[in-house]
Design an enzyme around this catalytic site. Structure first.
Site, PDB file in Angstrom:
ATOM      1  N   GLU A 197      22.455 -11.927   3.027  1.00  0.00           N
ATOM      2  CA  GLU A 197      22.460 -13.283   3.227  1.00  0.00           C
ATOM      3  C   GLU A 197      21.263 -13.952   3.317  1.00  0.00           C
ATOM      4  O   GLU A 197      20.549 -13.538   4.483  1.00  0.00           O
ATOM      5  CB  GLU A 197      23.658 -13.595   4.120  1.00  0.00           C
ATOM      6  CG  GLU A 197      24.997 -13.056   3.630  1.00  0.00           C
ATOM      7  CD  GLU A 197      26.390 -13.357   4.588  1.00  0.00           C
ATOM      8  OE1 GLU A 197      26.044 -14.139   5.446  1.00  0.00           O
ATOM      9  OE2 GLU A 197      27.297 -12.868   4.191  1.00  0.00           O
ATOM     10  N   ARG A 242      32.891  -9.235   6.160  1.00  0.00           N
ATOM     11  CA  ARG A 242      31.663  -8.827   6.232  1.00  0.00           C
ATOM     12  C   ARG A 242      30.907  -8.362   4.916  1.00  0.00           C
ATOM     13  O   ARG A 242      31.822  -7.710   4.365  1.00  0.00           O
ATOM     14  CB  ARG A 242      31.298  -7.860   7.472  1.00  0.00           C
ATOM     15  CG  ARG A 242      31.285  -8.442   8.796  1.00  0.00           C
ATOM     16  CD  ARG A 242      29.837  -9.593   8.821  1.00  0.00           C
ATOM     17  NE  ARG A 242      29.638 -10.131   9.900  1.00  0.00           N
ATOM     18  CZ  ARG A 242      30.116 -11.222  10.057  1.00  0.00           C
ATOM     19  NH1 ARG A 242      30.900 -12.022   9.274  1.00  0.00           N
ATOM     20  NH2 ARG A 242      30.141 -12.050  11.314  1.00  0.00           N
ATOM     21  N   HIS A 287      29.097 -18.033   3.091  1.00  0.00           N
ATOM     22  CA  HIS A 287      29.585 -17.791   4.408  1.00  0.00           C
ATOM     23  C   HIS A 287      30.294 -18.856   5.062  1.00  0.00           C
ATOM     24  O   HIS A 287      29.569 -19.448   6.311  1.00  0.00           O
ATOM     25  CB  HIS A 287      28.525 -17.182   5.288  1.00  0.00           C
ATOM     26  CG  HIS A 287      28.721 -16.069   6.178  1.00  0.00           C
ATOM     27  ND1 HIS A 287      28.371 -15.299   6.583  1.00  0.00           N
ATOM     28  CD2 HIS A 287      29.892 -16.348   7.014  1.00  0.00           C
ATOM     29  CE1 HIS A 287      28.860 -14.451   7.794  1.00  0.00           C
ATOM     30  NE2 HIS A 287      29.925 -15.368   8.173  1.00  0.00           N
TER      31      HIS A 287
HETATM   32  N1  LIG Z   1      33.586 -15.276   7.092  1.00  0.00           N
HETATM   33  C1  LIG Z   1      33.633 -15.568   8.343  1.00  0.00           C
HETATM   34  O1  LIG Z   1      32.753 -16.999   8.615  1.00  0.00           O
HETATM   35  C2  LIG Z   1      34.003 -14.957   9.309  1.00  0.00           C
HETATM   36  C3  LIG Z   1      34.081 -13.748   9.454  1.00  0.00           C
HETATM   37  N2  LIG Z   1      34.741 -12.942  10.504  1.00  0.00           N
HETATM   38  C4  LIG Z   1      34.752 -11.361  10.280  1.00  0.00           C
HETATM   39  O2  LIG Z   1      36.106 -11.119  10.089  1.00  0.00           O
HETATM   40  C5  LIG Z   1      36.353  -9.884  10.428  1.00  0.00           C
HETATM   41  C6  LIG Z   1      37.812  -9.632  11.169  1.00  0.00           C
HETATM   42  O3  LIG Z   1      37.768 -10.573  12.423  1.00  0.00           O
HETATM   43  P1  LIG Z   1      38.999 -10.664  13.573  1.00  0.00           P
HETATM   44  O4  LIG Z   1      40.043 -10.610  12.801  1.00  0.00           O
HETATM   45  O5  LIG Z   1      38.608 -11.640  14.385  1.00  0.00           O
HETATM   46  O6  LIG Z   1      38.745  -9.242  14.102  1.00  0.00           O
HETATM   47  P2  LIG Z   1      39.818  -8.483  15.158  1.00  0.00           P
HETATM   48  O7  LIG Z   1      38.969  -7.303  15.712  1.00  0.00           O
HETATM   49  O8  LIG Z   1      40.855  -9.192  15.811  1.00  0.00           O
HETATM   50  O9  LIG Z   1      40.399  -7.511  13.750  1.00  0.00           O
HETATM   51  C7  LIG Z   1      39.923  -6.473  12.945  1.00  0.00           C
HETATM   52  C8  LIG Z   1      40.942  -5.551  12.784  1.00  0.00           C
HETATM   53  O10 LIG Z   1      40.349  -4.660  11.988  1.00  0.00           O
HETATM   54  C9  LIG Z   1      40.866  -3.295  12.244  1.00  0.00           C
HETATM   55  N3  LIG Z   1      40.043  -2.163  11.852  1.00  0.00           N
HETATM   56  C10 LIG Z   1      38.756  -1.718  12.431  1.00  0.00           C
HETATM   57  N4  LIG Z   1      38.509  -0.821  11.518  1.00  0.00           N
HETATM   58  C11 LIG Z   1      39.316  -0.381  10.559  1.00  0.00           C
HETATM   59  C12 LIG Z   1      39.181   0.273   9.369  1.00  0.00           C
HETATM   60  N5  LIG Z   1      38.193   1.297   9.145  1.00  0.00           N
HETATM   61  N6  LIG Z   1      40.374   0.195   8.588  1.00  0.00           N
HETATM   62  C13 LIG Z   1      41.382  -0.600   8.714  1.00  0.00           C
HETATM   63  N7  LIG Z   1      41.393  -1.600   9.591  1.00  0.00           N
HETATM   64  C14 LIG Z   1      40.102  -1.434  10.636  1.00  0.00           C
HETATM   65  C15 LIG Z   1      41.126  -3.238  13.669  1.00  0.00           C
HETATM   66  O11 LIG Z   1      41.874  -2.120  14.286  1.00  0.00           O
HETATM   67  C16 LIG Z   1      41.533  -4.506  14.037  1.00  0.00           C
HETATM   68  O12 LIG Z   1      42.712  -4.870  14.036  1.00  0.00           O
HETATM   69  C17 LIG Z   1      35.339  -9.696  11.269  1.00  0.00           C
HETATM   70  O13 LIG Z   1      34.485  -8.573  10.482  1.00  0.00           O
HETATM   71  C18 LIG Z   1      34.418 -10.624  11.587  1.00  0.00           C
HETATM   72  O14 LIG Z   1      33.303 -10.604  11.634  1.00  0.00           O
HETATM   73  C19 LIG Z   1      35.333 -13.605  11.504  1.00  0.00           C
HETATM   74  C20 LIG Z   1      35.279 -15.194  11.757  1.00  0.00           C
HETATM   75  C21 LIG Z   1      34.577 -15.787  10.588  1.00  0.00           C
HETATM   76  O1  LIG Z   2      28.860 -18.638  12.499  1.00  0.00           O
HETATM   77  C1  LIG Z   2      29.185 -18.541  11.390  1.00  0.00           C
HETATM   78  O2  LIG Z   2      29.436 -19.628  10.593  1.00  0.00           O
HETATM   79  C2  LIG Z   2      29.803 -17.047  10.641  1.00  0.00           C
HETATM   80  C3  LIG Z   2      30.940 -16.705  11.320  1.00  0.00           C
HETATM   81  C4  LIG Z   2      31.333 -15.409  11.387  1.00  0.00           C
HETATM   82  O3  LIG Z   2      31.045 -14.691  10.406  1.00  0.00           O
HETATM   83  C5  LIG Z   2      31.773 -14.755  12.457  1.00  0.00           C
HETATM   84  O4  LIG Z   2      32.212 -15.310  13.516  1.00  0.00           O
HETATM   85  O5  LIG Z   2      31.778 -13.401  12.241  1.00  0.00           O
END
Ligand SMILES: NC(=O)C1=CN([C@@H]2O[C@H](COP(=O)(O)OP(=O)(O)OC[C@H]3O[C@@H](n4cnc5c(N)ncnc54)[C@H](O)[C@@H]3O)[C@@H](O)[C@H]2O)C=CC1
Ligand SMILES: O=C(O)CCC(=O)C(=O)O
Length: 526
Positions: free
Chosen positions: A259, A230, A278
């Site tokens: 963004e 993020r 993104h």
């Molecule tokens: N660039 C993109 O298009 C995408 C971005 N994302 C983002 O990726 C990130 C991770 O997603 P997931 O792995 O699915 O989430 P998830 O919930 O499975 O994992 C997040 C992890 O972060 C840990 N966490 C929370 N606060 C923390 C802190 N202060 N310090 C260290 N660890 C901490 C949690 O314990 C958890 O294990 C999210 O921010 C999500 O929005 C997800 C999908 C696509």
């Molecule tokens: O919709 C998208 O392409 C962004 C995905 C993303 O950032 C998320 O799933 O958290």
């Protein structure tokens, strides 16, 4: 027919699912004011990361029942505002995990081998091999911040590339980290030792600007940072300054504080910085996954069914739902019943999980009981999303107790409501897994299925009283469907529970209370 607004581009597979139950309007690129102007017409809103769903938009969405985020992060939705309004917010927690993890891995390799700049140089007509000498990731240290779904997959693949893995995640166990091949360490140590730092955490007040001038100063001068999580987790101004000053080696960013990315020092930096718009979730596979996942949930909610990945209905995962659904129905019915018996303002709700239920997750049952309790006051405005908040705002204190020793039925739920007009209690169980039975009212044992219209009396157990009540109801043309008396001792106090075919006409309750021996009477509609 319901109406759904899709305000970011989503895969057709999702639109097809929504179209089964709703009229679907796809309107991309709406400005906030345009969205506010039309959102009042819609029952559901489906978005990706492009639409910011603010409090103003939620307030204008007077018909909104659900907001579906086709992706993971819901930081572009004012979830507390939606919760207050009883709007379910759902996401797709796993649909794009692999896509986002692979993007982070691609960033690591692209950064190490200068792929974007080398590619651009060849396309410009050059053949410059000296400017693009890279570094191997083999035997380098990868620091994974956030070892959740995406972070774990990145770690697992990086392991197979021969990287040494450090991880920081205060919410996971050392054993879990070890299973993935990571050594769980403190953040400072990770910053000091990692050659690559990849972020996979949500943006929260704690993680905002986690990477700043102070933390950047702790890193190796060759360290590279990857952010596919993020925007805002990194202080972009501090990052650009650190790269320019040679304090760190470089960065690859997919997400930004604002963004689309506007004016930014990062754009002016060379091959040590890679920027993508993104794209983490932008694979065909992920887009189909998230569109189907979220569209199915919107369809279900519009059909009155629960959503499997609601972020603002705590404790209601699909597994919990499956197991507890019949008991939630029981809790809701008992909440509604005890609320009506208590009348007036309820101040304390005591919920006791008995028998097998005592070992169960209680939160969904508490939410369901509160939904039932508040139904008379709030009608359709109360749901699983806002029941707890509404109860809190009304000052209702919830006390939860458990008693595994009570074993009359497999599992029973006992609710006691104390309010301005006194205390009442009801107990209920499930027969044959789904059929609700009331097993106790105000401490008197009974065994009746609840019905839509019911009458309860508290009376002295004495000859003739049932006949008198029957005649009285008959004289008002009230038909009794079933009747049962619960008593503790012969000729002591007793409770009568009657199911009646229609609502009790106005004024009869006063007549019933006048019948000698009847102390009190209550009518409820369930
Ligand atoms: N660039 C993109 O298009 C995408 C971005 N994302 C983002 O990726 C990130 C991770 O997603 P997931 O792995 O699915 O989430 P998830 O919930 O499975 O994992 C997040 C992890 O972060 C840990 N966490 C929370 N606060 C923390 C802190 N202060 N310090 C260290 N660890 C901490 C949690 O314990 C958890 O294990 C999210 O921010 C999500 O929005 C997800 C999908 C696509
Ligand atoms: O919709 C998208 O392409 C962004 C995905 C993303 O950032 C998320 O799933 O958290």
């Amino acid at each position: 027919m319901s109406k759904v607004l899709v305000s970011d581009s989503i895969d057709q597979a999702g639109i097809d699912i929504l179209s089964q139950v709703a009229t679907v309007d796809v309107k991309l690129g709406l400005k906030p004011a345009e969205l506010i102007a039309i959102i009042g017409e819609y029952d559901a809103l489906m978005i990706r990361s492009g639409t910011r769903v603010t409090q103003e938009i939620i307030d204008a969405g007077t018909q909104l029942k659900i907001i579906g985020r086709a992706g993971v992060g819901v930081d572009n939705v004012d979830v507390p505002a939606a919760t207050r309004r009883g709007i379910v917010v759902v996401n797709s927690p796993e649909g794009n995990t692999i896509a986002a993890a692979e993007h982070a891995l691609a960033m690591i390799l692209a950064l190490s081998r200068h792929i974007p700049d080398a590619n651009a140089s060849v396309k410009r007509g050059a053949w410059d091999r000296n400017s693009f000498v890279g570094a191997e990731v083999y035997k380098k240290t990868l620091g994974v911040v956030g070892l959740g779904k995406i972070g774990s997959h990145v770690a697992a693949v990086a392991k197979t590339m021969g990287m040494k893995l450090l991880a920081y995640d205060p919410f996971i166990s050392t054993e879990r980290a070890e299973q993935i091949g990571c050594q769980l360490v403190e953040l400072d140590l990770l910053f000091q030792q990692a050659d690559y730092i990849t972020l996979h955490i949500p943006k929260t007040p704690e993680t905002t600007h986690l990477i700043n001038a102070t933390t950047l100063a702790k890193m190796k001068p060759t360290a590279r940072i990857i952010n596919c999580a993020r925007g805002g987790i990194i202080d972009e101004v501090a990052l650009a300054a650190a790269i320019k000053a040679g304090k760190i080696g470089g960065a690859a960013l997919d997400v930004f504080e604002s963004e689309p990315l506007g004016e930014s020092e990062l754009r002016s930096l060379g091959k040590e910085v890679i920027l993508t718009p993104h794209l983490g979730a932008s694979t065909t596979e992920a887009q189909v996954n998230v569109a189907i996942d979220v569209a199915e949930q919107i369809r279900d909610v519009l059909l009155g069914l629960p959503a499997r990945s609601a972020v603002n209905i705590p404790g209601l995962g699909p597994d919990v739902l499956e197991e507890l659904k019949p008991y939630m129905q029981l809790a809701e019915t008992l909440g509604n019943l005890v609320g009506q018996l208590a009348g007036g303002r309820v101040e304390v709700l005591n919920i006791r999980l008995q028998g097998e239920l005592a070992t169960n997750k209680s939160q969904p049952l508490i939410v369901a009981a509160l939904k039932g309790l508040l139904y008379q006051a709030l009608r359709e405005r109360v749901n699983y999303v806002n029941a707890s908040i509404e109860a809190k705002e009304r000052g209702i204190r919830v006390i939860e107790t458990r008693d595994a020793s009570i074993r009359d039925y497999a599992g029973t739920l006992h609710l006691e409501a104390t309010g301005t007009l006194g205390t009442h209690s009801v107990t209920g169980a499930l027969l044959g897994e789904r059929e609700i039975h009331l097993t106790d009212v105000d401490g008197f044992p009974i065994n009746v299925p609840p019905s839509k219209y019911m009458l309860f009396t508290l009376h002295r157990d004495m000859p003739g009283i049932i006949g008198k009540l029957g005649s009285l109801l008959g004289s008002f043309n009230v038909n009794i469907a079933s009747m049962q008396v619960g008593r503790k001792i012969v000729r002591g106090d007793a409770v009568m529970a009657l199911s009646i075919d229609d609502p009790l006409p106005e004024g009869i309750l006063d007549e019933i209370i006048k019948v000698p021996g009847i102390r009190d009477a209550y009518t409820v509609t369930l």
